[in-house]
Write an enzyme that holds these catalytic residues in place. Sequence first.
Site, PDB file in Angstrom:
ATOM      1  N   GLY A   7       8.894  -4.434   6.699  1.00 13.77           N
ATOM      2  CA  GLY A   7       7.897  -5.216   7.467  1.00 13.77           C
ATOM      3  C   GLY A   7       8.245  -6.552   6.670  1.00 13.77           C
ATOM      4  O   GLY A   7       9.230  -6.888   6.263  1.00 13.77           O
ATOM      5  N   GLU A   8       7.090  -7.377   6.630  1.00 13.78           N
ATOM      6  CA  GLU A   8       7.004  -8.709   6.134  1.00 13.78           C
ATOM      7  C   GLU A   8       8.184  -9.571   6.613  1.00 13.78           C
ATOM      8  O   GLU A   8       8.366 -10.735   5.873  1.00 13.78           O
ATOM      9  CB  GLU A   8       7.049  -8.772   4.481  1.00 13.78           C
ATOM     10  CG  GLU A   8       8.264  -8.246   4.001  1.00 13.78           C
ATOM     11  CD  GLU A   8       8.027  -8.196   2.418  1.00 13.78           C
ATOM     12  OE1 GLU A   8       8.864  -8.671   1.510  1.00 13.78           O
ATOM     13  OE2 GLU A   8       7.097  -7.524   1.759  1.00 13.78           O
ATOM     14  N   GLY A   9       8.771  -9.303   7.712  1.00 12.44           N
ATOM     15  CA  GLY A   9       9.803 -10.226   8.083  1.00 12.44           C
ATOM     16  C   GLY A   9      11.109  -9.981   7.523  1.00 12.44           C
ATOM     17  O   GLY A   9      11.932 -10.707   7.930  1.00 12.44           O
TER      18      GLY A   9
END
Length: 341
Positions: A307-309
Amino acid sequence: MSNPQPALTFEEIRALVRNLPGPDLDAGTAAVQRERTLTKPPGSLGRLEELAEWLATWQGQHPPEVRRPRVAVFAGNHGVAARGVSAYPTEVTAQMVANFQNGGAAVNQLCEAADADLRVYELDLEHPTRDFTQGPAMGEDECCRAMAYGMMAVEMGVQLLALGEMGIGNSTSAAAICAALFGGDAAGWVGRGTGVDEDGLKRKVAAVEAGLKANPTAKDDPFEALRCLGGYELAAIAGAILAARMARVPVLLDGYACTAAAAVLFKADRRALDHCVVAHRSVEPGHTRLLEVIGKQPVLDLGMRLGEGSGAALAINIVKAAAACHAGMATFASAGVTDRA
């Protein structure tokens, strides 16, 4: 998100979706025509050729450029996390936001490698959404404010927008949204997320099932699905995607939760994600299923699930490479190379 008045209503958002700008066919055609003249066999750069055409089409210019990419990470907390659906407590969301701000996360390193501008947007972390197993996670005004906040990530000069999220519990929310939008058993959309054990996986499935039962309107309208089962950060992603379309900014989507937020717009209009490319395939099984439903082929498949880009940030360099080859390669004529007969 301190403004008590909703910046938009669902009806206004639906009107935006009904009036989305289409592709710039002239710019896309120019890219296709140039591609045919470059010093290589036709199609030999594979997806890079497709990405160059996509960039030109949705930037509305030829040649396309990726000198000013932005990574926008939206962070929000979920009431459903209290049901033990994650391997981590909700305070980790704020702690990871601090880590982003201090430059210590994976996405920071990937943004530096891509020479990308990282922006982190917090959405009222001290006040999670409501537990969707008991009723709607958000009111319409809350959901609309989050979408409007996400729209702020699209600023003049950004040439490529990579989107990501941070929010403990949001893979459960993503699974619930997908089940509401596209049907099927909850278990088919639920994965291990941050790494829950077998009991945690059962709790996630049970939470999604309870959420669908507690929110019957979620299956009737995609924005109701977002409101009832989503989170502030997922609503913000949907808003950012809409704003990017209006501003002709191509978008890279991160993994499962990010794509689930985007799928709300796809359900509203199958053309709404034409300016988006999915950066990578998450190992979350629901992501593969979702990609098939929305007809998207990911750029990367590296077994990631952070996640988190992170996947979107990583894919920026691939898109940069596509633009560089397209604009910088010599043509057969300029290089004095004999074209095929």
